[in-house]
Design a protein around this motif. Structure first.
Motif, PDB file in Angstrom:
ATOM      1  N   ALA A  57       0.864  -1.254   0.119  1.00 29.75           N
ATOM      2  CA  ALA A  57       0.065  -0.166  -0.057  1.00 29.75           C
ATOM      3  C   ALA A  57       0.783   1.247  -0.102  1.00 29.75           C
ATOM      4  O   ALA A  57       1.784   1.278   0.754  1.00 29.75           O
ATOM      5  N   ILE A  58       0.575   2.193  -0.962  1.00 28.75           N
ATOM      6  CA  ILE A  58       1.056   3.463  -0.688  1.00 28.75           C
ATOM      7  C   ILE A  58      -0.148   4.582  -0.676  1.00 28.75           C
ATOM      8  O   ILE A  58      -0.979   5.014  -1.661  1.00 28.75           O
ATOM      9  N   PRO A  59      -0.191   4.681   0.633  1.00 29.49           N
ATOM     10  CA  PRO A  59      -1.363   5.288   1.239  1.00 29.49           C
ATOM     11  C   PRO A  59      -1.603   6.586   0.164  1.00 29.49           C
ATOM     12  O   PRO A  59      -0.482   7.496   0.182  1.00 29.49           O
ATOM     13  N   TYR A  60      -2.796   6.936  -0.458  1.00 28.27           N
ATOM     14  CA  TYR A  60      -3.093   8.120  -1.376  1.00 28.27           C
ATOM     15  C   TYR A  60      -1.812   8.360  -2.283  1.00 28.27           C
ATOM     16  O   TYR A  60      -1.620   9.717  -2.668  1.00 28.27           O
ATOM     17  N   GLY A  61      -1.164   7.328  -2.561  1.00 30.47           N
ATOM     18  CA  GLY A  61      -0.073   7.515  -3.531  1.00 30.47           C
ATOM     19  C   GLY A  61       1.107   8.416  -3.003  1.00 30.47           C
ATOM     20  O   GLY A  61       1.840   8.989  -3.864  1.00 30.47           O
ATOM     21  N   THR A  62       1.156   8.842  -1.885  1.00 31.11           N
ATOM     22  CA  THR A  62       2.308   9.644  -1.380  1.00 31.11           C
ATOM     23  C   THR A  62       3.367   8.882  -0.619  1.00 31.11           C
ATOM     24  O   THR A  62       3.230   8.098   0.276  1.00 31.11           O
ATOM     25  N   ARG A 124     -10.150  -0.680   0.621  1.00 33.95           N
ATOM     26  CA  ARG A 124      -8.886  -0.541  -0.106  1.00 33.95           C
ATOM     27  C   ARG A 124      -7.945   0.641   0.133  1.00 33.95           C
ATOM     28  O   ARG A 124      -8.626   1.678   0.781  1.00 33.95           O
ATOM     29  N   ASN A 125      -6.835   0.704  -0.126  1.00 35.81           N
ATOM     30  CA  ASN A 125      -6.107   1.946  -0.212  1.00 35.81           C
ATOM     31  C   ASN A 125      -6.918   3.200  -0.793  1.00 35.81           C
ATOM     32  O   ASN A 125      -7.468   3.128  -1.902  1.00 35.81           O
ATOM     33  N   VAL A 126      -6.857   4.114   0.235  1.00 36.54           N
ATOM     34  CA  VAL A 126      -7.987   5.246  -0.210  1.00 36.54           C
ATOM     35  C   VAL A 126      -6.882   6.174  -1.186  1.00 36.54           C
ATOM     36  O   VAL A 126      -5.747   6.493  -0.925  1.00 36.54           O
ATOM     37  N   SER A 127      -7.450   6.471  -2.380  1.00 39.86           N
ATOM     38  CA  SER A 127      -6.587   7.158  -3.406  1.00 39.86           C
ATOM     39  C   SER A 127      -7.156   8.592  -3.505  1.00 39.86           C
ATOM     40  O   SER A 127      -8.119   9.026  -3.210  1.00 39.86           O
ATOM     41  N   ALA A 128      -6.049   9.572  -3.866  1.00 39.01           N
ATOM     42  CA  ALA A 128      -5.992  10.948  -4.042  1.00 39.01           C
ATOM     43  C   ALA A 128      -5.457  11.542  -5.298  1.00 39.01           C
ATOM     44  O   ALA A 128      -4.557  10.714  -5.834  1.00 39.01           O
ATOM     45  N   ASP A 129      -5.811  12.734  -5.620  1.00 41.54           N
ATOM     46  CA  ASP A 129      -5.191  13.303  -6.646  1.00 41.54           C
ATOM     47  C   ASP A 129      -3.751  13.094  -6.444  1.00 41.54           C
ATOM     48  O   ASP A 129      -3.295  13.552  -5.545  1.00 41.54           O
ATOM     49  N   HIS A 130      -3.051  12.867  -7.481  1.00 32.97           N
ATOM     50  CA  HIS A 130      -1.649  12.564  -7.207  1.00 32.97           C
ATOM     51  C   HIS A 130      -0.824  14.000  -7.248  1.00 32.97           C
ATOM     52  O   HIS A 130       0.370  14.132  -7.251  1.00 32.97           O
ATOM     53  N   PHE A 131      -1.543  15.095  -7.723  1.00 32.28           N
ATOM     54  CA  PHE A 131      -1.194  16.483  -7.626  1.00 32.28           C
ATOM     55  C   PHE A 131      -1.477  17.101  -6.086  1.00 32.28           C
ATOM     56  O   PHE A 131      -1.287  18.261  -6.139  1.00 32.28           O
ATOM     57  N   HIS A 368      11.757  18.742  -2.188  1.00 35.13           N
ATOM     58  CA  HIS A 368      11.287  18.557  -0.902  1.00 35.13           C
ATOM     59  C   HIS A 368      10.624  17.173  -0.391  1.00 35.13           C
ATOM     60  O   HIS A 368       9.709  16.930   0.545  1.00 35.13           O
ATOM     61  N   ASP A 369      11.563  16.079  -0.811  1.00 29.68           N
ATOM     62  CA  ASP A 369      11.336  14.900  -0.256  1.00 29.68           C
ATOM     63  C   ASP A 369       9.996  14.187  -0.548  1.00 29.68           C
ATOM     64  O   ASP A 369       9.573  13.409   0.362  1.00 29.68           O
ATOM     65  N   GLU A 370       9.265  14.634  -1.357  1.00 26.91           N
ATOM     66  CA  GLU A 370       8.034  14.048  -1.703  1.00 26.91           C
ATOM     67  C   GLU A 370       7.913  13.336  -3.043  1.00 26.91           C
ATOM     68  O   GLU A 370       8.470  14.033  -4.217  1.00 26.91           O
ATOM     69  N   ILE A 371       7.379  12.392  -3.251  1.00 30.69           N
ATOM     70  CA  ILE A 371       6.982  11.596  -4.393  1.00 30.69           C
ATOM     71  C   ILE A 371       5.546  10.976  -4.355  1.00 30.69           C
ATOM     72  O   ILE A 371       5.057  10.571  -3.378  1.00 30.69           O
ATOM     73  N   ARG A 372       5.001  11.238  -5.518  1.00 30.47           N
ATOM     74  CA  ARG A 372       3.773  10.379  -5.749  1.00 30.47           C
ATOM     75  C   ARG A 372       3.739   9.507  -6.997  1.00 30.47           C
ATOM     76  O   ARG A 372       4.488   9.390  -7.669  1.00 30.47           O
ATOM     77  N   VAL A 373       2.687   8.587  -6.443  1.00 33.18           N
ATOM     78  CA  VAL A 373       2.370   7.541  -7.678  1.00 33.18           C
ATOM     79  C   VAL A 373       1.218   7.886  -8.299  1.00 33.18           C
ATOM     80  O   VAL A 373       0.126   8.205  -7.162  1.00 33.18           O
ATOM     81  N   LEU A 379       5.069   8.355 -12.050  1.00 33.47           N
ATOM     82  CA  LEU A 379       5.537   8.962 -10.538  1.00 33.47           C
ATOM     83  C   LEU A 379       5.447  10.508 -10.899  1.00 33.47           C
ATOM     84  O   LEU A 379       5.682  11.067 -12.095  1.00 33.47           O
ATOM     85  N   VAL A 380       5.242  11.208  -9.808  1.00 37.02           N
ATOM     86  CA  VAL A 380       5.140  12.547  -9.595  1.00 37.02           C
ATOM     87  C   VAL A 380       6.224  13.138  -8.664  1.00 37.02           C
ATOM     88  O   VAL A 380       6.207  12.797  -7.627  1.00 37.02           O
ATOM     89  N   LEU A 381       7.096  14.092  -8.897  1.00 36.94           N
ATOM     90  CA  LEU A 381       7.649  15.179  -8.061  1.00 36.94           C
ATOM     91  C   LEU A 381       6.910  16.502  -8.059  1.00 36.94           C
ATOM     92  O   LEU A 381       6.854  17.191  -8.905  1.00 36.94           O
TER      93      LEU A 381
END
Lengths: 556, 103
Positions: A57-62, A124-131, A368-373, A379-381
């Motif tokens: 799991a990657i909660p809300y893709g963060t 399941r894993n709650v997903s969110a806007d990757h931005f 700033h140490d953040e990555i999104r799926v 992937l998103v920075l």
């Protein structure tokens, strides 16, 4: 981002200990497969064609760089050097040994990760806007609410035996990048006229064998009522959802069979009982969670504008990448970087250990140490200064992660399909690869413009084909693969389900068919600004049918 | 139709086939072929026994054909299991035992 407190640490450690004991007893023969299978599934361990599969799991893709490095290490030490990012913003490993899975979960727990509720009939894993937290068009960050839902739903006894799996998505912008209308519950965070935060609540959407667009059952739910109202929905579903037939067990079927009005009435009635209970979120708690997601302190970096302009002028490849893969940030000196996991001819969503580590390094140094799926398997920075974009691009280029195709025809979603999945009827990835190669020219892709192709290898629709502008569904017919095409689907704020265009295509003909559809669009669009989806909505399926099947289609 | 017995090994999930020597083999090449009903029944029994002994899971009898002495499953799903992912020929059986034969 959210950091585990002592409760979280204890909870995850206890689960790892329980699971380790269960695996040990399974391997010793103390418990049989019938007893063990639900236990391993509760911890994200599936059995696929070639081996076990572990879904993390990657909660809300963060995630942060430390977590991404750990994912890389697990790929290297316990798997075959790569992982697959999924449409639920998670990662899957395709080759773990069952005997290694307790050690993997321990490694994950050390970096505040787990595989709980990545399978089974639970939330399941709650997903969110990757931005989230970065996009210029955002009203508020949806992740604090996703985190509240994660905490509330984790191991919740009332929701451990739902009729079927349950998926929730949250977005905080008018432009829906989280496909909330094809979720069991979709939450659109917004402000009312008084400026207060709350949600438009959508229920009963989903894909699978019965695609349904969710119904909006409430236009504005105050944020404090998030859990009481969600509980009311869950209770109506848990009580009345069908358990006699797994194909009719999702909430979308219940909403449909009950009727939107009556279903809403039942939810509202249940909510009246819950509204003023302990489920009401105190403002202090809301603020405490929101504080974890406080935006990074972004210094003004106005020098980036000049640097960016000069670098774009000097390097056409960089200019194309910035144009396609960098989107507006709420801070004018920054951009949101999409790292495409869709190299031309590559496997959508796959990343190897080196690539993961490079992304982690870049996030740490420039992001700033953040990555999104993203649910689109990229992937998103989310926070990169314009002044740093060229460094990021060059580092990505070295590990083949700088494909300038975000949102274009080669940015294809594909499920693992029959190359890995025990449920699949046909392969998805080779179809994606061939289409990607056919449209490899960036110039041609840019001429075509925004076009989302989504491919599933079976009716379960993990590849989201129902909401693809061009959707492709692989089926097995007379022992061979066959691919059905749907057109006009969309998973955004104007969600639509694609329509089947006609009879299916053999594997060797599907790419030609897609090309025919694209060429037909290019021939009929009113101008270069009219996207494929806009054109399809204007003209309907007829011209595409005729192009694909000729005159005979008129009689059909 | 001739059949072979396949499963996934409990400890690591790797696809295996029952060999003539009674061992579960990592390659389909030397799988024991059931050419008549009695042999197929015996394979089925062997599968139940191995499942009960916690050696394997997902036990299945699959249809196969023989071409030039090699065993090929009829269904694409089983051909992919026997070879590995068609999109990563560097992985799976095809990388360990013989050239890709899946598709």
């Amino acid at each position: 981002m959210y950091r585990y407190d002592e409760f979280d640490h204890d909870f995850v450690r206890q689960r790892v200990a329980q699971y380790s004991d269960q695996v040990e007893r399974r391997l010793s023969g103390e418990i049989d497969e019938t007893a063990f299978k639900p236990l391993r599934l509760m911890n994200g361990v599936y059995l696929q064609l070639h081996a076990y599969m572990l879904r993390v799991a990657i909660p809300y893709g963060t995630l942060n760089s430390r977590q991404m490095r750990r994912l890389a290490r697990i790929a290297r030490d316990y798997d075959k050097g790569y992982g697959h990012f999924t449409t639920r913003q998670n990662i899957q490993y395709n080759w773990p040994k069952l005997s290694d899975t307790p050690a993997i979960l321990e490694e994950l727990a050390e970096v505040e990760m787990h595989a709980i509720q990545t399978s089974g009939n639970c939330i399941r894993n709650v997903s969110a806007d990757h931005f989230a937290g970065a996009a210029a068009d955002e009203v508020a960050d949806p992740r604090p609410y996703a985190e509240i839902l994660r905490q509330w739903s984790s191991n919740h006894p009332e929701y451990s035996f739902l009729p079927r799996k349950f998926k929730i998505a949250v977005t905080g912008a008018e432009r829906d990048r989280a496909a909330i209308q094809v979720h069991d519950i979709g939450l659109h965070l917004k402000r009312n006229e008084a400026g207060a935060l709350g949600f438009a609540v959508y229920v009963g959407g989903g894909q699978g064998r019965t695609p349904v667009i969710a119904k909006k059952i409430r236009d504005f739910l105050p944020e404090a009522d998030l859990l009481s109202y969600t509980t009311a929905i869950m209770r109506v579903y848990n009580l009345n959802g069908r358990r006699d037939n797994k194909y009719k067990a999702r909430i979308k079927i219940l909403v449909n069979e009950t009727g939107e009005e009556e279903f809403t009435r039942q939810v509202e009635a249940e909510w009246q009982k819950l509204k003023e209970t302990e489920l009401k979120l105190p403002q202090d708690d809301l603020q405490a969670i929101a504080d974890y997601f406080a935006p990074p302190s972004l210094q003004d970096r106005p020098e980036g504008w000049g640097l960016l302009a000069a670098a774009k002028k000097a390097d056409a490849g960089f200019a194309a990448w910035v144009h396609q893969n960098v989107t507006p940030h709420r801070h004018p000196d920054y951009g949101v970087v999409t790292i495409s996991l869709k190299p031309i001819g590559g496997i959508p969503g796959d990343a190897n250990d080196t690539q993961m580590e490079v992304v982690a390094d870049l996030a740490e140094k420039f992001g700033h140490d953040e990555i999104r799926v993203s649910h689109e398997q990229n992937l998103v920075l989310p926070h990169v200064a314009f002044a740093d974009l060229e460094h990021v691009y060059k580092a990505l280029l070295e590990v083949e992660l700088a494909t300038a195709n975000a949102g274009l025809v080669t940015d294809i979603i594909a499920c693992p399909g029959l190359d890995y999945c025990a449920l699949a009827n046909a392969r998805s990835i080779p179809v994606a690869q061939e289409i990607s190669e056919r449209f490899a020219s960036l110039e041609r892709q840019q001429e075509i413009g925004e076009l989302k192709i989504k491919i599933s290898g079976c009716i379960n629709a993990c590849g989201h084909h129902h909401v693809g502008h061009i959707g492709i569904l692989g089926v097995e017919k007379k022992g061979a693969e066959l691919y059905q095409i749907t057109l006009g689907g969309s998973g955004d704020e104007n969600t639509s389900i694609g329509q089947i265009i006609g009879r299916g295509f053999e594997p060797e003909k599907i790419t030609d068919a897609v090309e025919t559809i694209v060429e037909t669009y290019l021939g009929l669009r009113e101008n270069a600004d009219e996207t494929f989806l806009e054109a399809y909505r204007r003209v309907g399926p007829a011209p595409f049918k005729e192009a694909l099947y000729g005159e005979t289609s008129k009689a059909a | 139709m001739n059949k072979v017995l396949t499963a996934n090994r409990l400890t690591d999930g790797i696809a295996v086939w029952l060999g003539a020597n009674g061992q579960w083999l990592e390659s389909i090449d030397n799988a024991l072929i059931g050419r008549h009903q009695e042999a197929v029944d015996a394979l089925e029994e062997a599968g139940k026994s191995a499942f009960n002994d916690n050696l394997v899971v997902d036990v299945d009898l699959i249809d196969v054909e023989e071409i030039d002495g090699d065993i090929f499953p009829i269904r694409l799903r089983e051909r992919i299991r026997a070879a590995g992912p068609t999109i990563r020929t560097d992985l799976g059986k095809q990388s360990e035992f013989k050239p890709a034969t899946a598709a």
